[in-house]
Write an enzyme that holds these catalytic residues in place. Structure first.
Site, mmCIF file in Angstrom:
data_model
loop_
_atom_site.group_PDB
_atom_site.id
_atom_site.type_symbol
_atom_site.label_atom_id
_atom_site.label_comp_id
_atom_site.label_asym_id
_atom_site.label_seq_id
_atom_site.Cartn_x
_atom_site.Cartn_y
_atom_site.Cartn_z
ATOM 1 N N GLN A 117 13.823 26.008 -18.236
ATOM 2 C CA GLN A 117 13.635 24.646 -17.735
ATOM 3 C C GLN A 117 13.410 24.668 -16.233
ATOM 4 O OE1 GLN A 117 17.104 22.416 -19.084
ATOM 5 N NE2 GLN A 117 17.008 23.573 -20.995
ATOM 6 N N GLU A 118 12.691 23.637 -15.762
ATOM 7 C CA GLU A 118 12.267 23.620 -14.356
ATOM 8 C C GLU A 118 13.440 23.843 -13.398
ATOM 9 O OE1 GLU A 118 9.733 20.327 -13.621
ATOM 10 O OE2 GLU A 118 9.225 21.025 -11.597
#
Ligand code: G3D
Ligand code: MG
Length: 261
Positions: free
Chosen positions: A130-131
């Site tokens: 995830q970012e």
């Protein structure tokens, strides 16, 4: 000591740290033998090496010349949902494991038998994609032997994002020359992109010339292509280790020539 099964507890660390093994390396020139360097390794360091795998650090380079110490530190990266955790557990259990989004990381030491019947141990670090977790990737790739970068072959919309992350991680100075296996996953799906399309969208031709890479089509759910990919990664790692060793020897020899006038 060379047996992987031995284990030490923290309590006896101090006692074991007192015991040192000394390695002496000698280099011969046509006229004389020159004692080149002496290196002491504590038993505790060897234990840490076996437990954690330390990539290409100075101390492990002696140990990694011995067959029983051939363990490779591999980081699995890629955007969330690409199939990183499915790859990891497919390799470990040889069956499909239902995954949940990875919040931190998963780590497993897995013995893989390669095509030439040689068994090698890969110590995998599957890091959340995830970012908000991506800034952490850098710390996992420190001293890594290789990177597995997983892409979702049907996620056309995020291919540009995957390209940016791939180029960012390979450009870090510490990762210069580290082999990368790009896994084009989910090839079982009808609308998956072809290898040449993925190669183009990821701009793999723009990767630094010092970064060896291989693009491997896979289906992590049934395991197709994973062994072949690891085989290629292993070959690239061995080639790089050999090259680094030769370079080191060359540098040392040049230095000796300089010392001998
Ligand atoms: P990540 O670790 O990269 O975030 P996961 O990704 O391993 O958690 O996988 C994300 C989803 O992709 C999972 O489905 C998983 O089953 C699926 N997947 C992984 N590899 C493949 C593959 O090769 N083919 C197909 N068709 N699907 C795959 P869910 O439904 O659990 O989100
Ligand atoms: Mg995951």
């Amino acid at each position: 000591i060379l047996d992987h099964s031995f284990s030490l507890s923290n309590k006896i660390q101090d006692r074991c740290d007192g015991i040192k093994l000394t390695f002496t390396k000698r280099v011969s020139t046509p006229y004389r033998t020159v004692k080149q360097e002496e290196k002491s390794i504590s038993i505790w360091d060897i234990y840490l090496h076996l437990e954690m795998g330390n990539g290409l650090s100075d101390q492990t380079s002696i140990l990694s010349n011995l067959p029983s110490f051939q363990s490779f530190h591999i980081v699995i990266l890629g955007l969330d949902c690409a199939g990183k955790t499915t790859v990891l557990y497919r390799l470990q259990f040889n069956e499909f494991v239902n995954t949940v989004p990875t919040k931190g990381f998963n780590t497993e030491k897995i013995k893989v038998t390669l095509g030439n019947s040689k068994t090698v141990t890969f110590h995998f670090w599957d890091v959340g994609g995830q970012e908000k977790l991506r800034p952490l990737w850098k710390s996992y790739t420190r001293c890594t032997d290789g990177i597995v970068f997983v892409v979702d072959s049907v996620d056309v919309e995020r291919m540009e994002e995957a390209k940016t992350e791939l180029h960012k991680i390979t450009r870090i100075s510490e990762n210069q020359g580290v082999p990368v296996l790009i896994v084009a996953n989910k090839q079982d799906l009808r609308n998956s992109l072809s290898l040449s399309e993925i190669e183009k969208l990821l701009a793999m031709g723009d990767l630094s010339s010092s970064t060896p890479w291989h693009l491997q089509p896979t289906c992590a759910i049934i395991g197709d292509g994973l062994k072949e990919g690891l085989e290629k990664l292993h070959d690239m790692i061995i080639k790089r280790r050999k090259m680094l060793r030769q370079q080191k020897k060359k540098d040392e020899y040049q230095y000796l020539l300089y010392l001998c006038g």
